[in-house]
Design a protein around this motif. Structure first.
Motif, PDB file in Angstrom:
ATOM      1  N   LYS A 105       0.831  -1.205   0.000  1.00 59.70           N
ATOM      2  CA  LYS A 105       0.000   0.000   0.000  1.00 59.70           C
ATOM      3  C   LYS A 105       0.865   1.255   0.000  1.00 59.70           C
ATOM      4  O   LYS A 105       0.570   2.224  -0.703  1.00 59.70           O
ATOM      5  CB  LYS A 105      -0.913  -0.005   1.227  1.00 59.70           C
ATOM      6  N   ARG A 106       1.928   1.234   0.779  1.00 61.09           N
ATOM      7  CA  ARG A 106       2.809   2.408   0.856  1.00 61.09           C
ATOM      8  C   ARG A 106       3.599   2.605  -0.430  1.00 61.09           C
ATOM      9  O   ARG A 106       3.767   3.734  -0.908  1.00 61.09           O
ATOM     10  CB  ARG A 106       3.754   2.229   2.045  1.00 61.09           C
ATOM     11  N   LEU A 107       4.068   1.497  -1.022  1.00 58.32           N
ATOM     12  CA  LEU A 107       4.851   1.594  -2.250  1.00 58.32           C
ATOM     13  C   LEU A 107       4.007   2.026  -3.437  1.00 58.32           C
ATOM     14  O   LEU A 107       4.498   2.708  -4.351  1.00 58.32           O
ATOM     15  CB  LEU A 107       5.500   0.240  -2.555  1.00 58.32           C
ATOM     16  N   ALA A 108       2.756   1.648  -3.453  1.00 53.78           N
ATOM     17  CA  ALA A 108       1.872   2.021  -4.566  1.00 53.78           C
ATOM     18  C   ALA A 108       1.726   3.534  -4.662  1.00 53.78           C
ATOM     19  O   ALA A 108       1.545   4.083  -5.759  1.00 53.78           O
ATOM     20  CB  ALA A 108       0.511   1.364  -4.392  1.00 53.78           C
ATOM     21  N   ARG A 109       1.831   4.227  -3.535  1.00 53.65           N
ATOM     22  CA  ARG A 109       1.678   5.682  -3.530  1.00 53.65           C
ATOM     23  C   ARG A 109       2.995   6.397  -3.803  1.00 53.65           C
ATOM     24  O   ARG A 109       3.028   7.382  -4.542  1.00 53.65           O
ATOM     25  CB  ARG A 109       1.125   6.138  -2.175  1.00 53.65           C
ATOM     26  N   SER A 110       4.083   5.874  -3.210  1.00 54.62           N
ATOM     27  CA  SER A 110       5.360   6.591  -3.290  1.00 54.62           C
ATOM     28  C   SER A 110       6.344   6.046  -4.323  1.00 54.62           C
ATOM     29  O   SER A 110       7.041   6.815  -4.989  1.00 54.62           O
ATOM     30  CB  SER A 110       6.033   6.604  -1.918  1.00 54.62           C
ATOM     31  N   ARG A 111       6.403   4.722  -4.472  1.00 55.83           N
ATOM     32  CA  ARG A 111       7.379   4.115  -5.381  1.00 55.83           C
ATOM     33  C   ARG A 111       6.725   3.004  -6.200  1.00 55.83           C
ATOM     34  O   ARG A 111       6.851   1.827  -5.886  1.00 55.83           O
ATOM     35  CB  ARG A 111       8.554   3.542  -4.581  1.00 55.83           C
ATOM     36  N   PRO A 112       6.038   3.348  -7.265  1.00 58.84           N
ATOM     37  CA  PRO A 112       5.388   2.324  -8.089  1.00 58.84           C
ATOM     38  C   PRO A 112       6.372   1.394  -8.799  1.00 58.84           C
ATOM     39  O   PRO A 112       5.966   0.330  -9.292  1.00 58.84           O
ATOM     40  CB  PRO A 112       4.593   3.152  -9.101  1.00 58.84           C
ATOM     41  N   ASP A 113       7.663   1.760  -8.855  1.00 62.01           N
ATOM     42  CA  ASP A 113       8.667   0.917  -9.498  1.00 62.01           C
ATOM     43  C   ASP A 113       9.164  -0.196  -8.574  1.00 62.01           C
ATOM     44  O   ASP A 113       9.935  -1.067  -9.004  1.00 62.01           O
ATOM     45  CB  ASP A 113       9.864   1.764  -9.948  1.00 62.01           C
ATOM     46  N   VAL A 114       8.713  -0.171  -7.336  1.00 61.02           N
ATOM     47  CA  VAL A 114       9.126  -1.173  -6.352  1.00 61.02           C
ATOM     48  C   VAL A 114       7.943  -2.089  -6.042  1.00 61.02           C
ATOM     49  O   VAL A 114       6.846  -1.609  -5.724  1.00 61.02           O
ATOM     50  CB  VAL A 114       9.630  -0.510  -5.058  1.00 61.02           C
ATOM     51  N   LYS A 115       8.176  -3.393  -6.135  1.00 65.53           N
ATOM     52  CA  LYS A 115       7.141  -4.382  -5.874  1.00 65.53           C
ATOM     53  C   LYS A 115       7.565  -5.259  -4.694  1.00 65.53           C
ATOM     54  O   LYS A 115       8.716  -5.698  -4.626  1.00 65.53           O
ATOM     55  CB  LYS A 115       6.906  -5.273  -7.101  1.00 65.53           C
ATOM     56  N   ALA A 116       6.627  -5.508  -3.805  1.00 68.70           N
ATOM     57  CA  ALA A 116       6.898  -6.362  -2.637  1.00 68.70           C
ATOM     58  C   ALA A 116       6.260  -7.731  -2.843  1.00 68.70           C
ATOM     59  O   ALA A 116       5.117  -7.835  -3.293  1.00 68.70           O
ATOM     60  CB  ALA A 116       6.365  -5.706  -1.374  1.00 68.70           C
ATOM     61  N   TYR A 117       7.006  -8.758  -2.494  1.00 73.61           N
ATOM     62  CA  TYR A 117       6.514 -10.131  -2.624  1.00 73.61           C
ATOM     63  C   TYR A 117       6.794 -10.895  -1.329  1.00 73.61           C
ATOM     64  O   TYR A 117       7.815 -10.659  -0.667  1.00 73.61           O
ATOM     65  CB  TYR A 117       7.205 -10.859  -3.785  1.00 73.61           C
ATOM     66  N   ASN A 118       5.912 -11.808  -1.017  1.00 72.41           N
ATOM     67  CA  ASN A 118       6.124 -12.678   0.122  1.00 72.41           C
ATOM     68  C   ASN A 118       6.834 -13.945  -0.348  1.00 72.41           C
ATOM     69  O   ASN A 118       6.445 -14.543  -1.357  1.00 72.41           O
ATOM     70  CB  ASN A 118       4.786 -13.047   0.777  1.00 72.41           C
ATOM     71  N   LEU A 119       7.872 -14.348   0.379  1.00 73.39           N
ATOM     72  CA  LEU A 119       8.594 -15.576   0.027  1.00 73.39           C
ATOM     73  C   LEU A 119       7.818 -16.755   0.609  1.00 73.39           C
ATOM     74  O   LEU A 119       7.794 -16.966   1.822  1.00 73.39           O
ATOM     75  CB  LEU A 119      10.019 -15.543   0.581  1.00 73.39           C
TER      76      LEU A 119
END
Length: 273
Positions: free
Chosen positions: A194-208
């Motif tokens: 949620k935080r990255l979608a607003r500030s850094r759309p080039d960064v994606k978070a994934y769960n291992l």
């Protein structure tokens, strides 16, 4: 019969082949007696008094028996090792199946996730490396991280500091979050996305998926590191015995205090006076 005939008859009965005739002088009670005997290197004696040939044969038989025993022990050891390896393979398969079953119970399909194999494919693929940067975020507590970490992983505090300094280099950044088996890291991905979608759309978070426990089962994955020495280690913190489903090549470390004591602070806060 003369002496020679008697001797030859004796050899014939004993199945001995005489080779040469030897004159022997024997001193008995001060008198010297001259006797005739035969010597042979080839004796097929089935019975009779033990001689040098018999003694030699006995030694050969003993040596052969020892060698046979050694070979038998070696075969037994190989068989034991083979059975032990088979048991380890079965135990590894059992743990891996139990891990997948446990992870499936809490997995939220709405949360982006990657398997260990998928992450390794990105890291080892040069074309993917040219497009993506992989960062590991360790979502566990300090005591857990002190045992071992995935190479290159950062704590939440370190990640926040580095992330603020990081500039957009045109490459997609993948933040791979992990914990013990993936439950806590899944919560972190929900919050971080949620935080990255607003500030850094080039960064994606994934769960291992399966997190650090699943990492130990992947044979191609780099060994875990001791964060203090930066050397490889076969120890991994599994939080509790319930989640001690790591590969048989790794040693499980758990909290010494009960799990309730470890997490009760999240539910019962002390009242301020």
């Amino acid at each position: 019969r003369n002496e020679d005939e008697t001797t030859l008859l004796h050899f014939a009965r004993r199945n001995i082949v005489p080779i040469r005739k030897i004159n022997v002088s024997i001193r008995t009670r001060g008198h010297i007696e001259h006797r005739c005997c035969y010597s042979s290197s080839l004796r097929r004696r089935r019975s009779g008094p033990p001689g040098k040939a018999n003694a030699r044969g006995m030694k050969t038989n003993v040596r052969a028996g020892v060698d046979a025993a050694k070979n038998g022990d070696g075969a037994d050891k190989e068989e034991d090792n083979r059975e032990e390896e088979e048991e380890l393979v079965k135990e590894n398969a059992r743990r891996r199946a139990a891990l997948e079953t446990t992870v499936a119970k809490f997995t939220d399909d709405a949360v982006p996730s990657m398997t260990v194999r998928e992450v390794l494919n990105v890291i080892n693929n040069q074309e993917e490396n040219a497009k993506r940067t992989v960062l590991f975020l360790d979502c566990r507590e300090k005591e857990e991280r002190a045992v071992s970490i995935i190479p290159g992983a950062s704590s939440a505090e370190e990640f926040e500091d580095d992330f603020e300094k990081q500039q957009d280099d045109g490459k997609e950044t993948i933040v791979v979050c992990y914990c013990t088996i993936g439950y806590r890291s899944q919560k972190k991905v929900q919050e971080l996305s949620k935080r990255l979608a607003r500030s850094r759309p080039d960064v994606k978070a994934y769960n291992l998926s399966g997190s650090i426990v699943a990492w130990t089962h992947e044979t191609d994955a780099p060994k875990l590191l001791d964060p203090k020495t930066r050397k490889e280690t076969n120890r991994v913190h599994t939080y509790g015995k319930t989640w001690a489903l790591q590969s048989v090549e790794y040693e499980s470390v758990v909290y010494k205090r009960p799990v309730f004591e470890a997490v009760k602070g999240f539910f019962f806060k002390k009242k301020k006076k």
